[in-house]
Design a protein around this motif. Structure first.
Motif, PDB file in Angstrom:
ATOM      1  N   LEU A 142      14.397  -8.640 -26.207  1.00  0.00           N
ATOM      2  CA  LEU A 142      13.658  -7.491 -26.725  1.00  0.00           C
ATOM      3  C   LEU A 142      12.188  -7.709 -26.395  1.00  0.00           C
ATOM      4  N   ARG A 143      11.608  -6.771 -25.663  1.00  0.00           N
ATOM      5  CA  ARG A 143      10.209  -6.897 -25.249  1.00  0.00           C
ATOM      6  C   ARG A 143       9.455  -5.661 -25.726  1.00  0.00           C
ATOM      7  N   GLU A 144       8.401  -5.878 -26.509  1.00  0.00           N
ATOM      8  CA  GLU A 144       7.599  -4.773 -27.062  1.00  0.00           C
ATOM      9  C   GLU A 144       6.175  -4.879 -26.542  1.00  0.00           C
ATOM     10  N   ASP A 145       5.658  -3.755 -26.045  1.00  0.00           N
ATOM     11  CA  ASP A 145       4.305  -3.772 -25.502  1.00  0.00           C
ATOM     12  C   ASP A 145       3.700  -2.378 -25.595  1.00  0.00           C
ATOM     13  N   ALA A 146       2.635  -2.251 -26.356  1.00  0.00           N
ATOM     14  CA  ALA A 146       1.849  -1.009 -26.430  1.00  0.00           C
ATOM     15  C   ALA A 146       2.708   0.217 -26.707  1.00  0.00           C
ATOM     16  N   GLY A 147       3.535   0.137 -27.746  1.00  0.00           N
ATOM     17  CA  GLY A 147       4.327   1.290 -28.152  1.00  0.00           C
ATOM     18  C   GLY A 147       5.572   1.525 -27.332  1.00  0.00           C
ATOM     19  N   HIS A 148       5.940   0.580 -26.520  1.00  0.00           N
ATOM     20  CA  HIS A 148       7.118   0.711 -25.662  1.00  0.00           C
ATOM     21  C   HIS A 148       8.037  -0.483 -25.910  1.00  0.00           C
ATOM     22  N   THR A 149       9.330  -0.230 -26.038  1.00  0.00           N
ATOM     23  CA  THR A 149      10.303  -1.297 -26.261  1.00  0.00           C
ATOM     24  C   THR A 149      11.317  -1.300 -25.133  1.00  0.00           C
ATOM     25  N   LYS A 150      11.551  -2.471 -24.561  1.00  0.00           N
ATOM     26  CA  LYS A 150      12.567  -2.636 -23.513  1.00  0.00           C
ATOM     27  C   LYS A 150      13.534  -3.721 -23.961  1.00  0.00           C
ATOM     28  N   VAL A 151      14.820  -3.406 -23.906  1.00  0.00           N
ATOM     29  CA  VAL A 151      15.851  -4.348 -24.324  1.00  0.00           C
ATOM     30  C   VAL A 151      16.801  -4.574 -23.155  1.00  0.00           C
ATOM     31  N   THR A 152      17.076  -5.829 -22.833  1.00  0.00           N
ATOM     32  CA  THR A 152      18.023  -6.148 -21.770  1.00  0.00           C
ATOM     33  C   THR A 152      19.131  -7.023 -22.334  1.00  0.00           C
ATOM     34  N   LEU A 153      20.322  -6.818 -21.804  1.00  0.00           N
ATOM     35  CA  LEU A 153      21.490  -7.567 -22.244  1.00  0.00           C
ATOM     36  C   LEU A 153      22.236  -8.096 -21.028  1.00  0.00           C
ATOM     37  N   THR A 168      29.645  -2.379 -18.173  1.00  0.00           N
ATOM     38  CA  THR A 168      30.951  -2.541 -17.526  1.00  0.00           C
ATOM     39  C   THR A 168      30.942  -3.881 -16.811  1.00  0.00           C
ATOM     40  N   THR A 169      31.951  -4.686 -17.070  1.00  0.00           N
ATOM     41  CA  THR A 169      32.007  -6.017 -16.468  1.00  0.00           C
ATOM     42  C   THR A 169      32.486  -5.950 -15.019  1.00  0.00           C
ATOM     43  N   ASN A 170      32.110  -6.951 -14.253  1.00  0.00           N
ATOM     44  CA  ASN A 170      32.588  -7.063 -12.876  1.00  0.00           C
ATOM     45  C   ASN A 170      33.842  -7.944 -12.835  1.00  0.00           C
ATOM     46  N   ASP A 171      34.267  -8.323 -11.645  1.00  0.00           N
ATOM     47  CA  ASP A 171      35.477  -9.130 -11.490  1.00  0.00           C
ATOM     48  C   ASP A 171      35.398 -10.473 -12.208  1.00  0.00           C
ATOM     49  N   GLN A 172      34.184 -10.980 -12.392  1.00  0.00           N
ATOM     50  CA  GLN A 172      33.999 -12.280 -13.042  1.00  0.00           C
ATOM     51  C   GLN A 172      33.733 -12.169 -14.555  1.00  0.00           C
ATOM     52  N   GLY A 173      33.758 -10.956 -15.093  1.00  0.00           N
ATOM     53  CA  GLY A 173      33.523 -10.784 -16.523  1.00  0.00           C
ATOM     54  C   GLY A 173      32.061 -10.755 -16.913  1.00  0.00           C
ATOM     55  N   HIS A 174      31.177 -10.565 -15.906  1.00  0.00           N
ATOM     56  CA  HIS A 174      29.741 -10.464 -16.189  1.00  0.00           C
ATOM     57  C   HIS A 174      29.359  -8.991 -16.328  1.00  0.00           C
ATOM     58  N   GLY A 175      28.501  -8.697 -17.283  1.00  0.00           N
ATOM     59  CA  GLY A 175      27.994  -7.338 -17.459  1.00  0.00           C
ATOM     60  C   GLY A 175      26.543  -7.373 -17.876  1.00  0.00           C
ATOM     61  N   GLN A 176      25.843  -6.273 -17.615  1.00  0.00           N
ATOM     62  CA  GLN A 176      24.439  -6.205 -18.023  1.00  0.00           C
ATOM     63  C   GLN A 176      24.041  -4.759 -18.307  1.00  0.00           C
ATOM     64  N   ALA A 177      22.992  -4.612 -19.093  1.00  0.00           N
ATOM     65  CA  ALA A 177      22.508  -3.287 -19.470  1.00  0.00           C
ATOM     66  C   ALA A 177      21.033  -3.377 -19.825  1.00  0.00           C
ATOM     67  N   VAL A 178      20.350  -2.234 -19.716  1.00  0.00           N
ATOM     68  CA  VAL A 178      18.933  -2.126 -20.081  1.00  0.00           C
ATOM     69  C   VAL A 178      18.740  -0.842 -20.870  1.00  0.00           C
ATOM     70  N   ALA A 179      17.967  -0.905 -21.935  1.00  0.00           N
ATOM     71  CA  ALA A 179      17.581   0.285 -22.698  1.00  0.00           C
ATOM     72  C   ALA A 179      16.073   0.246 -22.896  1.00  0.00           C
ATOM     73  N   GLU A 180      15.425   1.396 -22.694  1.00  0.00           N
ATOM     74  CA  GLU A 180      13.973   1.489 -22.892  1.00  0.00           C
ATOM     75  C   GLU A 180      13.667   2.637 -23.839  1.00  0.00           C
ATOM     76  N   GLN A 181      12.707   2.390 -24.750  1.00  0.00           N
ATOM     77  CA  GLN A 181      12.323   3.383 -25.744  1.00  0.00           C
ATOM     78  C   GLN A 181      10.816   3.551 -25.766  1.00  0.00           C
ATOM     79  N   ASP A 182      10.373   4.783 -26.059  1.00  0.00           N
ATOM     80  CA  ASP A 182       8.944   5.065 -26.179  1.00  0.00           C
ATOM     81  C   ASP A 182       8.497   4.916 -27.629  1.00  0.00           C
ATOM     82  N   TRP A 183       8.985   3.900 -28.277  1.00  0.00           N
ATOM     83  CA  TRP A 183       8.558   3.531 -29.621  1.00  0.00           C
ATOM     84  C   TRP A 183       8.678   2.025 -29.743  1.00  0.00           C
ATOM     85  N   ASP A 184       7.973   1.484 -30.744  1.00  0.00           N
ATOM     86  CA  ASP A 184       7.986   0.036 -30.895  1.00  0.00           C
ATOM     87  C   ASP A 184       8.679  -0.368 -32.187  1.00  0.00           C
TER      88      ASP A 184
END
Length: 198
Positions: free
Chosen positions: A74-85, A144-160
């Motif tokens: 979870l990364r917050e900077d100047a009213g913006h939040t970015k979350v990566t998984l 959604t996972t790949n053949d090896q069971g790895h998955g990733q996602a990103v969400a960004e919000q204009d709030w902190d």
């Protein structure tokens, strides 16, 4: 330990689970690209056998293939939040729902409560109203996972996030998130949960 970075004091946390091989919880002050950040890592432990102090629970062993883990940033900077998984060890070639929730994890899947909402629904908690249950007011990280069971996602919000109002856990669900009225935010049974510590 508090670190003032911008408006919100946030920490990098390596959150190990007993038996997970990551060691004990260790908060470390950090700044990532000039922004405050929280990083949580966990190896999921079967809820039925989880020892005291576990912070990452697995409720559905059929959803994983061998040891499963997650890293959440979870990364917050100047009213913006970015979350990566990023997840590993989940069933391959399969879609999962994932959201940030309001309460910490526990051995019961319901322990994490409802979804974390930037603007909480005043009428109900948990809410099924698409006005509140949507990817702009909540943090959705479906993957959604790949053949090896790895998955990733990103969400960004204009709030902190604020110290008094921020998510307490990541919950992974058995299917992709629905958006229709009455079922908005539903994604099936809870597969796994990882507590976020600040």
């Amino acid at each position: 330990m508090r670190v003032g970075v911008g408006v919100v004091a946030l920490l990098v946390l390596v959150g190990g689970c007993s038996g997970g091989g990551d060691g004990p919880d260790k908060p470390i002050a950090a700044t990532v690209s000039g922004a405050a950040a929280v990083v949580v890592k966990g190896t999921f432990v079967a809820a039925s056998a989880a020892p005291s102090g576990t912070t990452a629970f697995l409720y559905d062993p059929g959803a994983v293939k061998g040891p499963a883990s997650a890293q959440l940033t979870l990364r917050e900077d100047a009213g913006h939040t970015k979350v990566t998984l990023a997840v590993d060890g989940f069933a391959p070639n399969r879609s999962f729902g994932a959201h940030l929730h309001a309460k910490p994890c526990g051995p019961d899947p319901a322990d994490a409560g409802g979804h974390f909402q930037h603007q909480p629904d005043p009428a109900a908690s948990p809410s099924g109203d698409p006005q509140y249950v949507n990817p702009n007011n909540e943090i959705w990280l479906d993957f959604t996972t790949n053949d090896q069971g790895h998955g990733q996602a990103v969400a960004e919000q204009d709030w902190d996030l604020t110290p008094g109002h921020r998510p307490a856990s990541l919950v992974i669900h058995t299917m992709a998130t629905m958006t229709s009225p009455g079922v908005a935010g539903s994604a099936g049974a809870r597969v796994a949960c990882m507590t976020i510590k600040y």
